[in-house]
Design an enzyme around this catalytic site. Sequence first.
Site, PDB file in Angstrom:
ATOM      1  CG  HIS A  74      20.615 -77.325  25.982  1.00 15.23           C
ATOM      2  ND1 HIS A  74      20.666 -76.358  25.003  1.00 15.23           N
ATOM      3  CD2 HIS A  74      21.106 -76.740  27.107  1.00 15.23           C
ATOM      4  CE1 HIS A  74      21.174 -75.243  25.507  1.00 15.23           C
ATOM      5  NE2 HIS A  74      21.445 -75.458  26.776  1.00 15.23           N
ATOM      6  CG  HIS A 233      19.004 -72.188  29.909  1.00 16.84           C
ATOM      7  ND1 HIS A 233      18.464 -73.034  28.962  1.00 16.84           N
ATOM      8  CD2 HIS A 233      20.354 -72.247  29.750  1.00 16.84           C
ATOM      9  CE1 HIS A 233      19.447 -73.572  28.258  1.00 16.84           C
ATOM     10  NE2 HIS A 233      20.599 -73.114  28.710  1.00 16.84           N
ATOM     11  CG  ASP A 237      22.787 -74.750  31.288  1.00 14.01           C
ATOM     12  OD1 ASP A 237      22.392 -75.373  30.286  1.00 14.01           O
ATOM     13  OD2 ASP A 237      23.150 -73.555  31.254  1.00 14.01           O
ATOM     14  CG  HIS A 263      28.054 -75.131  31.420  1.00 15.98           C
ATOM     15  ND1 HIS A 263      27.009 -76.031  31.543  1.00 15.98           N
ATOM     16  CD2 HIS A 263      27.646 -74.218  30.495  1.00 15.98           C
ATOM     17  CE1 HIS A 263      26.021 -75.678  30.743  1.00 15.98           C
ATOM     18  NE2 HIS A 263      26.377 -74.578  30.100  1.00 15.98           N
TER      19      HIS A 263
END
Length: 281
Positions: A74, A233, A237, A263
């Site tokens: 973030h 979101h 990421d 991720h």
Amino acid sequence: MKTLKSNINVKGVGLMSGIEFEVEVKPSANKGIYFKYNNKTVQAATENVVSADHCVVLANIKEGADFKVALVEHFVAACAICNIDGIEVEFKNPGFEPPMFETPILDGSSKVWVEEFNKAGFEGAEEPCPILKTPVYFQKDRSTIVILPSEDETKITYAVNFNHPELKNRWVEMKQDTNLNEIVEARTFGYLKDLETFQKMGLSKGVTIDNTVGLTENGFTTTLRSEFEPNKHKILDIIGDLYLTGINPLKMKANILVKEAGHALHIQTAKIMQEQFGQNL
């Protein structure tokens, strides 16, 4: 090189540990994002990623990996959004030696970081960003990431397929001139039913109703800031994860298409950008 004009002091809990961390964010004369504690330093770079399971964890690998920083995505995304090329983040002594440091989760998005950066102001000129010339492709099981050269500014389209009525086979698109602010303020999320299990594993101890959107069977634990906030979101990421290459994904002129990733796949794609296509950027 663009950096901050003045220092920033921020304090907040870590999402995973629940430990309170205080950081001083400083201007830098060197290109890159660096995290520091005492005499230890780790650069926010793909080669320093040691875990991408629940969040991105960096470690000073060449010095023995005795300094780890978790949940950097973030903060790094905020740097990309504000076009910051160089910055330092110094952790203050928490009074004990935690097994892992964390950037404060704050509100669960990049919103507070971007606001603090803007308050501090900027100095220096943005460095020109390499323009993507060769497609990047990564596929594993049902997950796919494709990065295509574009003549226009970067656009990101992300698909999720969660066991949730509003997030099943759901595509969301980011266009910088229309909804970038909705991406910036999109909070982290997770299934409410899994929270107790994660906390028994020593994870998610800093989760609150304010910093995390909980997915319930038919809805959410909090009012969404915008439609399909969890999906947005995921876009936040990948902005942070790809900027670990040192190349700002928002500036390289590309269409980024992502289907059901996370991720770990973001980081693998970032490494492909560097290792296989770096000379063509």
